[in-house]
Design an enzyme around this catalytic site. Structure first.
Site, short mmCIF file in Angstrom:
data_model
loop_
_atom_site.label_atom_id
_atom_site.label_comp_id
_atom_site.label_asym_id
_atom_site.label_seq_id
_atom_site.Cartn_x
_atom_site.Cartn_y
_atom_site.Cartn_z
CG ASP A 28 -3.03 6.98 -3.37
OD1 ASP A 28 -4.12 6.39 -3.39
OD2 ASP A 28 -2.15 6.76 -2.50
CG HIS A 38 -1.89 1.09 1.30
ND1 HIS A 38 -1.99 1.94 2.36
CD2 HIS A 38 -2.83 1.47 0.41
CE1 HIS A 38 -2.97 2.81 2.13
NE2 HIS A 38 -3.51 2.54 0.95
NE ARG A 39 -2.04 5.81 1.27
CZ ARG A 39 -2.59 6.56 2.21
NH1 ARG A 39 -1.85 7.47 2.83
NH2 ARG A 39 -3.86 6.44 2.55
CD GLU A 92 -3.16 2.15 -3.26
OE1 GLU A 92 -4.18 2.83 -3.37
OE2 GLU A 92 -2.17 2.51 -2.56
CE LYS A 152 -6.60 8.45 -2.78
NZ LYS A 152 -7.69 7.72 -2.12
CG HIS A 180 -3.51 9.44 0.06
ND1 HIS A 180 -4.32 10.25 0.83
CD2 HIS A 180 -4.18 8.27 -0.08
CE1 HIS A 180 -5.42 9.58 1.16
NE2 HIS A 180 -5.37 8.38 0.62
CG ASP A 239 0.01 0.87 5.50
OD1 ASP A 239 -0.30 1.15 4.33
OD2 ASP A 239 -0.51 1.44 6.50
CD GLU A 261 -7.31 5.24 -4.45
OE1 GLU A 261 -6.56 4.68 -3.62
OE2 GLU A 261 -8.25 6.00 -4.12
O1 G3P Z 1 -6.60 1.34 -2.86
C1 G3P Z 1 -6.91 1.05 -1.55
C2 G3P Z 1 -6.71 2.20 -0.62
O2 G3P Z 1 -5.50 2.82 -0.93
C3 G3P Z 1 -7.81 3.20 -0.66
O3 G3P Z 1 -7.74 4.16 0.36
O4 G3P Z 1 -7.23 6.38 1.28
O5 G3P Z 1 -5.49 4.64 1.28
O6 G3P Z 1 -6.18 5.71 -0.84
P1 G3P Z 1 -6.61 5.27 0.50
CA CA Z 2 -4.84 4.54 -2.35
#
Ligand code: G3P
Ligand code: CA
Length: 226
Positions: free
Chosen positions: A35, A6-7, A33, A102, A48, A220, A100
């Site tokens: 953003d 994540h990120r 993943e 955004k 993000h 994470d 993702e």
């Molecule tokens: O893609 C899953 C997750 O990243 C979505 O929430 O706020 O972390 O971008 P957020």
């Molecule tokens: Ca995300």
């Protein structure tokens, strides 16, 4: 069970930085993943929030700043805000990339960049997945290029996400992991969708979610996914 950072690997390095993506690769992820927002001069940048305030030493809306201005700011550990191309070139097909969407206006440039990497840089459609809470951006993605794998993000309702995923012929549904109950995953899979819940960080939660038989987990701490 796919491990998706994540990120990048946000539990270890500043989110959405090259350091974080490199860490995720070092941990052996199947996917990362990230953003994206659009800079004032139309470049896809990996961050993000709508503003740079939380994650960098700068201030302001991403959409009001050019790439050059954005890249003057520094995150923790002295990192820059990368643009999407820099991240894709770092990854170099070593794992898939979940982009993702955004920010406003990110769909078309993201689709064009995906197409460019597939046509000119030997990437495949399976190296990408596009997700968003802004479902209209996912409809637009599907219209621009139906071959791009899409994941429908939801933090509120699995039922609506399922109906929408069917409508746009998505590949996956990515729910807040807290929305999942014992039988939700198999129901979505029987309907033909993969399930990638987020953001599952605690070892106990990871075990529970794994027992549901999900296709992968966004965390994470991707190394905690066995
Ligand atoms: O893609 C899953 C997750 O990243 C979505 O929430 O706020 O972390 O971008 P957020
Ligand atoms: Ca995300």
């Amino acid at each position: 069970m796919l491990k998706i950072g994540h990120r990048g690997a946000r539990g270890y390095e500043p989110e959405n930085t090259l350091l974080s993506f490199q860490k995720a690769l070092d941990l052996g992820v199947d996917g990362i993943e990230l953003d994206v927002h659009l800079s004032a001069d139309g470049v896809l940048v990996v961050i993000h929030d709508e503003t740079v305030d939380r994650t960098t030493d700068g201030k302001g809306l991403v959409a009001d700043l050019t790439l050059e201005q954005l890249q003057h700011f520094r995150t923790n550990k002295n990192q820059i805000i990368p643009n999407l191309k820099e991240v894709l070139d770092l990854v170099n097909r070593r794992c898939f990339v979940n982009i993702e969407l955004k920010g406003k206006g990110t769909t078309k440039p993201a689709v064009e960049m995906i197409q460019d990497y597939i046509t000119n840089k030997n990437w495949s459609y399976s190296d990408f997945i596009v997700s968003s809470f802004g479902w209209e951006m996912l409809s637009e993605t599907a219209e621009l290029n139906p071959k791009i794998p899409i994941a429908v993000l939801t933090e509120t309702t699995i039922e609506d996400a399922l109906a929408f995923a069917k409508k746009i012929k998505a590949k996956a549904i990515n729910p807040d992991f807290q929305l999942l109950k014992t039988d939700t995953t198999s129901k979505l899979q029987k309907a033909g969708f993969q399930v990638f819940p987020w953001t599952v960080n605690e070892v106990e939660d990871i075990k529970t979610i794994q027992n549901y038989g999900v296709d992968g987990i966004i965390s994470d701490f991707p190394d905690r996914i066995q």
